[in-house]
Design an enzyme around this catalytic site. Structure first.
Site, PDB file in Angstrom:
ATOM      1  N   ASP A  31     -25.221  29.132  -4.586  1.00 29.79           N
ATOM      2  CA  ASP A  31     -26.272  28.538  -3.744  1.00 29.79           C
ATOM      3  C   ASP A  31     -25.966  27.154  -3.165  1.00 29.79           C
ATOM      4  O   ASP A  31     -26.835  26.526  -2.564  1.00 29.79           O
ATOM      5  CB  ASP A  31     -27.618  28.442  -4.502  1.00 29.79           C
ATOM      6  CG  ASP A  31     -28.292  29.798  -4.621  1.00 29.79           C
ATOM      7  OD1 ASP A  31     -27.831  30.740  -3.939  1.00 29.79           O
ATOM      8  OD2 ASP A  31     -29.266  29.906  -5.382  1.00 29.79           O
ATOM      9  N   ASP A  57      -5.283   7.383   8.509  1.00 31.25           N
ATOM     10  CA  ASP A  57      -4.449   7.763   7.360  1.00 31.25           C
ATOM     11  C   ASP A  57      -3.615   6.542   6.995  1.00 31.25           C
ATOM     12  O   ASP A  57      -2.575   6.303   7.601  1.00 31.25           O
ATOM     13  CB  ASP A  57      -3.581   8.969   7.763  1.00 31.25           C
ATOM     14  CG  ASP A  57      -2.722   9.481   6.613  1.00 31.25           C
ATOM     15  OD1 ASP A  57      -2.914   9.016   5.474  1.00 31.25           O
ATOM     16  OD2 ASP A  57      -1.864  10.351   6.875  1.00 31.25           O
ATOM     17  N   GLU A 116       5.157   6.153   7.368  1.00 30.37           N
ATOM     18  CA  GLU A 116       4.777   6.020   5.966  1.00 30.37           C
ATOM     19  C   GLU A 116       5.940   6.131   4.981  1.00 30.37           C
ATOM     20  O   GLU A 116       5.982   7.046   4.170  1.00 30.37           O
ATOM     21  CB  GLU A 116       3.704   7.049   5.625  1.00 30.37           C
ATOM     22  CG  GLU A 116       3.999   8.484   6.063  1.00 30.37           C
ATOM     23  CD  GLU A 116       2.864   9.436   5.667  1.00 30.37           C
ATOM     24  OE1 GLU A 116       2.501   9.454   4.483  1.00 30.37           O
ATOM     25  OE2 GLU A 116       2.339  10.154   6.539  1.00 30.37           O
ATOM     26  N   ARG A 120       4.078   3.219  -1.307  1.00 28.10           N
ATOM     27  CA  ARG A 120       4.094   3.751   0.061  1.00 28.10           C
ATOM     28  C   ARG A 120       3.309   2.774   0.926  1.00 28.10           C
ATOM     29  O   ARG A 120       2.297   2.218   0.469  1.00 28.10           O
ATOM     30  CB  ARG A 120       3.476   5.156   0.113  1.00 28.10           C
ATOM     31  CG  ARG A 120       3.411   5.750   1.524  1.00 28.10           C
ATOM     32  CD  ARG A 120       3.142   7.274   1.568  1.00 28.10           C
ATOM     33  NE  ARG A 120       1.883   7.694   1.014  1.00 28.10           N
ATOM     34  CZ  ARG A 120       1.726   8.251  -0.173  1.00 28.10           C
ATOM     35  NH1 ARG A 120       2.783   8.458  -0.963  1.00 28.10           N
ATOM     36  NH2 ARG A 120       0.528   8.619  -0.613  1.00 28.10           N
TER      37      ARG A 120
END
Ligand code: GLY
Ligand code: MN
Ligand code: MN
Length: 438
Positions: free
Chosen positions: A37, A269, A382, A404
């Site tokens: 649900d 990002d 990146e 990073r």
């Protein structure tokens, strides 16, 4: 905001490409059950959104270039007082026509009766096969209905063509309105990263920082993350897609945060890495500065006419030099690059297209050659270094350092615009910001 006229232009461009005698059919995303649900929050399919801006599930776009009675038809849910009381407002057919500019709209329940008639006489169907298996079967079913009527004069379409190829090429080049949103979403995401730096302290949990990031996105108008945030302390940063985000933050470790908001469907990002206690250790700083140098050298390679792989090649060169200078690799840098000796510590590519999807659409290769960067493309840069604990042959002092630094970069005529530039990344600036926190 993307205006109605821009959606119209997009459909016009697609239809010009398709030519008359063709039909494009594109279903919306469906609701997905999370548990009994309850559903996951609905997110429209990016291609569907790109062509319509229509935000509801159970909808289908049909484009019919050259059709005199109207070229843009939308099937969608009917207005329904009871359903709307329980589950929320719907536009209905009238709303779809008025607010989303379709020539005509029909209840989704009627699609089986209407669509074969719209296909009839058109030579080519443009459709994205494989996204939606139930709908794939419907398409074949409608074609088969027409095939059975050939004897009575029906003319079923003979060709099925992949719609995504042309559509994705359109999405790769961002319009001024799209760029404006992408600038905004990168900026607000950058601000959220800086709040996270200030809020970070040993003893807090990754989860608290994740919550702070989400709160900062929402406060700045972005209801959603573009992807599940990565909030990775210490060793966890060496797991590239770590999303558990439930560990305590330890004094002396680094924290890697890869998080971006979504605004009007467009993604940011961004990754930043910083010391949990506000001060880099000697090893952390050394590794950090190599990744930062790789990030900057790679960003310089973003300009029209360069192959899209140029940033990666630049990053790999700097990172390999760094690995040699840190005493982690031994040998000639060029040879080590050729041998991909950096791979145990840098195993991913330096970027990807960015847009309505965080890993956005668009070909990376054209006739097997890396695609050339052109004005209006947006990509991430990146680079990283990941020194996982217990790595054979790696001195213990490096273990658990995962770094990073990820920026979002738009290709412009003069070179590049770094959309995420507000997120500080110089080690000294990070230490200064963190020392000013309460
Ligand atoms: N956040 C996913 C990526 O950086 O590609
Ligand atoms: Mn990322
Ligand atoms: Mn990325």
């Amino acid at each position: 905001m993307i205006k109605k006229a821009e959606y119209t232009r997009r459909r016009r461009k697609l239809m010009n490409f398709m030519g008359n005698n063709s039909i494009a059919i594109l279903p919306s995303n469906s609701e997905v059950t999370r548990s009994r649900d309850t559903e996951f929050r609905f997110r429209q399919h990016s291609d569907f959104h790109f062509l319509s801006g229509f935000p509801e599930p159970e909808s289908v776009i049909v484009l019919l270039p050259g059709r005199e009675q109207g070229e843009y038809i939308l099937f969608c849910r009917e207005k329904d007082e009871v359903m709307e009381t329980w589950h929320g407002r719907r536009f209905g057919q009238e709303g779809a026509i008025k607010q989303f500019g379709c020539s005509d709209a029909f209840p989704i329940e009627d699609i089986d009766d209407i669509l074969p008639g719209l296909m009839e006489g058109r030579e080519r169907i443009y459709y994205e096969f494989g996204n939606h298996s139930e709908f794939d079967n419907n398409i074949m079913g409608w074609i088969n209905i027409l095939r059975m009527q050939v004897k009575t004069g029906a003319h079923p379409p003979g060709e099925l063509i992949d719609l995504s190829h042309v559509l994705h090429d359109m999405r790769l080049f961002k319009s001024p309105a799209e760029i404006k949103i992408m600038r905004q979403v990168a900026e607000l995401s950058a601000q959220a990263h800086m709040v996270a730096m200030k809020e970070c302290q040993p003893g807090k949990n990754e989860l608290e920082i994740e919550a702070e990031i989400k709160y900062q996105f929402a406060k700045r108008g972005a209801r959603h993350e573009a992807y599940n945030s990565i909030v990775a302390g210490g060793n966890n940063a060496c797991i590239l897609h770590y999303v558990e985000n439930d560990q305590p933050l330890l004094n002396g470790d680094l924290l890697l945060i890869d998080a971006g908001a979504e605004l009007e469907g467009y993604a940011a990002d961004i990754t930043r890495t910083f010391p949990i206690n506000g001060q880099f250790s000697a090893e952390q700083l050394q590794a950090y500065n190599w990744v930062l140098k790789a990030n900057k050298e790679a960003i310089k390679e973003v300009k029209p006419g360069k192959p899209w792989t140029a940033p990666h090649d630049a990053a790999v060169k700097v990172l390999t030099k760094g690995l040699v200078e840190m005493g982690i690799l031994e040998g000639n840098v060029e040879q080590l690059v050729d041998e991909e000796a950096y791979k145990p510590f840098y195993m991913h590519k330096t970027g990807h297209w960015l847009g309505l999807d965080v890993h956005d659409v668009g070909d990376y290769l054209i006739e097997k050659e890396p695609r050339t960067l052109q004005v209006g493309m947006v990509l991430t840069v990146e680079p990283g270094l990941y020194f996982a604990p217990n790595t054979a042959g790696l001195a213990k002092k490096w273990w658990g350092i995962g770094i990073r630094i990820e920026d979002d970069v738009l290709v412009i005529k003069k070179g590049r615009e770094v959309l995420s530039k507000s997120a500080i990344k110089e080690a000294a600036a990070i230490e200064k910001l963190m020392s000013s926190s309460v």
